[in-house]
Design an enzyme around this catalytic site. Structure first.
Site, short mmCIF file in Angstrom:
data_model
loop_
_atom_site.label_atom_id
_atom_site.label_comp_id
_atom_site.label_asym_id
_atom_site.label_seq_id
_atom_site.Cartn_x
_atom_site.Cartn_y
_atom_site.Cartn_z
N SER A 110 0.64 -1.20 -0.12
CA SER A 110 -0.13 -0.04 -0.06
C SER A 110 0.77 1.28 0.04
O SER A 110 1.64 1.18 0.91
CB SER A 110 -0.78 -0.08 1.33
OG SER A 110 -1.88 1.13 1.03
N LYS B 67 -1.08 -1.06 -4.69
CA LYS B 67 -2.31 -0.36 -4.12
C LYS B 67 -1.68 1.31 -3.64
O LYS B 67 -1.30 1.11 -2.84
CB LYS B 67 -3.34 -0.91 -3.00
CG LYS B 67 -3.88 -0.12 -2.00
CD LYS B 67 -4.18 -0.56 -0.99
CE LYS B 67 -5.33 0.07 0.31
NZ LYS B 67 -5.63 -0.86 1.12
N LYS C 170 -2.89 5.32 -2.40
CA LYS C 170 -4.03 5.68 -1.28
C LYS C 170 -4.81 7.26 -3.00
O LYS C 170 -3.48 7.49 -3.51
CB LYS C 170 -3.49 6.40 -0.03
CG LYS C 170 -3.43 5.53 0.70
CD LYS C 170 -4.82 4.63 1.20
CE LYS C 170 -4.16 3.16 2.73
NZ LYS C 170 -5.41 2.99 2.85
N ASP D 271 -6.83 3.48 -2.92
CA ASP D 271 -8.60 2.56 -2.00
C ASP D 271 -7.95 4.72 -1.58
O ASP D 271 -7.50 5.27 -1.05
CB ASP D 271 -7.51 1.97 -1.26
CG ASP D 271 -7.95 2.04 0.39
OD1 ASP D 271 -9.21 3.02 0.78
OD2 ASP D 271 -7.33 1.55 1.34
N GLU E 238 -11.46 1.54 -4.26
CA GLU E 238 -11.69 -0.01 -2.76
C GLU E 238 -12.63 1.22 -1.47
O GLU E 238 -11.49 2.99 -1.82
CB GLU E 238 -10.31 -0.03 -1.83
CG GLU E 238 -11.30 -0.27 -0.30
CD GLU E 238 -9.17 -0.67 0.43
OE1 GLU E 238 -8.63 -1.04 -0.50
OE2 GLU E 238 -9.15 -1.18 1.35
N ASP F 167 -14.91 -1.98 2.41
CA ASP F 167 -13.61 -1.79 3.26
C ASP F 167 -14.52 -1.59 3.99
O ASP F 167 -14.69 -2.68 5.21
CB ASP F 167 -12.72 -1.21 3.40
CG ASP F 167 -11.48 -0.99 4.33
OD1 ASP F 167 -11.26 -2.33 5.55
OD2 ASP F 167 -10.27 -0.64 4.33
N LYS G 156 -10.08 -7.30 6.61
CA LYS G 156 -9.44 -6.88 7.77
C LYS G 156 -9.93 -7.88 8.94
O LYS G 156 -10.66 -7.31 9.46
CB LYS G 156 -9.11 -5.71 7.87
CG LYS G 156 -8.44 -4.72 6.74
CD LYS G 156 -8.46 -3.22 7.27
CE LYS G 156 -7.81 -2.90 5.87
NZ LYS G 156 -8.38 -1.02 5.64
N GLY H 16 -4.67 -4.76 5.08
CA GLY H 16 -3.48 -4.60 6.83
C GLY H 16 -3.90 -3.24 7.75
O GLY H 16 -4.65 -2.24 6.83
O1 NPG Z 1 -0.03 -2.96 4.97
O2 NPG Z 1 -0.03 -2.41 7.23
C1 NPG Z 1 0.04 -2.18 5.13
C2 NPG Z 1 -1.27 -0.97 5.28
C3 NPG Z 1 -2.50 -1.04 4.20
O3 NPG Z 1 -3.34 1.21 3.64
C4 NPG Z 1 -3.60 -0.17 3.82
N1 NPG Z 1 -3.74 0.70 5.37
O4 NPG Z 1 -7.65 1.78 4.78
O5 NPG Z 1 -6.45 -0.05 3.96
C5 NPG Z 1 -6.23 1.00 4.89
C6 NPG Z 1 -5.12 1.05 5.37
C7 NPG Z 1 -5.10 1.73 7.26
C8 NPG Z 1 -4.09 1.08 7.20
C9 NPG Z 1 -6.06 1.55 7.28
C10 NPG Z 1 -4.04 1.71 8.79
C11 NPG Z 1 -6.73 2.06 8.62
C12 NPG Z 1 -5.18 1.93 9.82
#
Ligand code: NPG
Length: 376
Positions: free
Chosen positions: A139, A165, A167, A193, A218, A243, A267, A295
């Site tokens: 990500s 991915k 953001k 995302d 997403e 999500d 998740k 994640g």
């Molecule tokens: O690889 O752990 C990872 C991060 C993946 O982008 C990621 N997580 O919205 O999916 C999400 C985001 C996130 C991370 C959301 C931390 C909330 C807290």
């Protein structure tokens, strides 16, 4: 098993680089790790879990200190009371407590780890997972400028990650997406995302993403916008993935019935634990929806558990299970997860298959909350 003691180790772990999403920038991971001790027929055993709630309620309603407090006051006492606790009964014993899936998930995770360690069984074997590796995606946060974004993506592509991915948020969407496509070509497995940053009024603008051949978009809309996601999905060619909206197996069933999504990001922390995560996988698979494992910047404990979960057959899309070094210079487990050849290994040891390194744990610990049956 009978729970005898629980500790919430509060941690602050520095990130290797700031991570920016539509709801803010993090430089440090705040979490607590649950350590619990239980008496079992195989003798005393220790289990580990972790809480994915963020420091502030920006991703979902839960926040870290609230999760610790609800655990101290209500979750732990309800479980200390049980003479015969099992991972499969945790959700039942906590059902009267409304909400707080992340707090519940952290404790269920530690009970599951303890139970599997007592039985000398790996989480993968428990799930019936036979895969030895799962594809590893990464990500990428929002960058201030396109050249620095392309450098970051280039580094991950070079390292061999199986999927990127990105953001996005209003004002940082079509331009960076077009730039990544132009630089890395149509073959790059690439998705975006939005973390709920748009409204249905943005439908025309979001349609412009369709030309970039994305794997999925997403959570463009709000957590409770299931019907509006269905409407947006009917207006876009890019597959719709949810999500934040999928906080339970019932929410997944509703999303499927409303045609709000064709893909679900699972998740375990968000949905109340690994057992609920498996149930969502099962319901999606039965309805022909693809799922992938999200994640939440997990430590080595959650990363190991996620790798096993992602071995279930419905996880047909690459998850956000990157190597620990994507986020951390040092993890809290003796063997941090490593991405190699675009995959990560499914752990094979008992429980989640990782050992917590007490020295590293201590290095990042800011406070420890001790919970006992007497205290509660
Ligand atoms: O690889 O752990 C990872 C991060 C993946 O982008 C990621 N997580 O919205 O999916 C999400 C985001 C996130 C991370 C959301 C931390 C909330 C807290």
């Amino acid at each position: 098993m009978k729970l005898t003691q629980m500790w919430l180790h509060q941690l602050e772990m520095p990130l290797v680089a700031p991570f920016t999403t539509s709801f803010g920038t993090s430089q440090t991971k705040h979490t607590y790790v649950v350590e619990l001790r239980a008496e079992t027929s195989a003798g005393p055993v220790t289990g580990w879990g972790e809480c994915v709630a963020m420091e502030a309620p920006l991703y979902s309603a839960e926040y870290l200190h609230g999760a610790a407090e609800v655990t101290r006051r209500w979750i732990a006492p309800a479980l200390f009371d049980q003479p015969h606790l099992s991972a499969e009964s945790v959700a039942h014993h906590l059902d009267h407590l409304i909400g707080h899936p992340m707090a519940k998930a952290a404790v269920e995770m530690a009970v599951l780890d303890a139970q599997l360690r007592a039985a000398q069984t790996s989480f993968a074997d428990y799930l019936g997972v036979t895969a030895s590796t799962v594809p590893s995606g990464v990500s990428v946060g929002i960058h201030d400028d396109v050249p620095s974004l392309l450098r970051a993506v280039g580094g991950y592509v070079e390292a061999g990650y199986a999927r990127i991915k990105l953001k996005i948020k209003p004002g940082a969407d079509t331009e960076p997406v077009a730039a990544v496509r132009a630089e890395f070509g149509d073959e790059l497995p690439f998705q975006v995302d939005a973390n709920a940053a748009y409204t249905l009024v943005d439908a025309n603008h979001l349609q412009r993403l369709d030309e970039h051949n994305l794997l999925l978009i997403e959570q463009p809309l709000g957590e409770d916008d299931l019907r509006q996601h269905a409407e947006l999905a009917s207006l876009m060619r890019t597959p719709m993935c949810l999500d934040e909206s999928i906080h339970s197996v019932k929410a997944a069933a509703d999303a499927i019935a409303l045609r709000a999504a064709s893909v679900v990001n699972i998740k375990p922390g968000r949905v109340g634990g690994y057992l609920q995560a498996r149930a969502i996988h099962d319901v999606c698979r039965a309805h022909g929806l693809a799922v992938w494992c999200g994640g939440m910047l997990e430590t080595g404990i959650g990363r190991a558990a996620n790798a096993a979960l992602a071995g279930l057959p419905g996880f047909t899309l690459t998850g956000d299970i990157s190597g620990a070094d994507r986020f951390y210079a040092e993890d809290i487990v003796t063997e941090p997860m490593r991405m190699h050849d675009g995959v990560v290994d499914v752990p094979t040891g008992p429980g989640f298959g990782v050992e917590v390194d007490r020295d590293l744990l201590a290095r990042f610990t800011t406070d420890v909350l001790t919970l006992t049956p007497e205290h509660t």
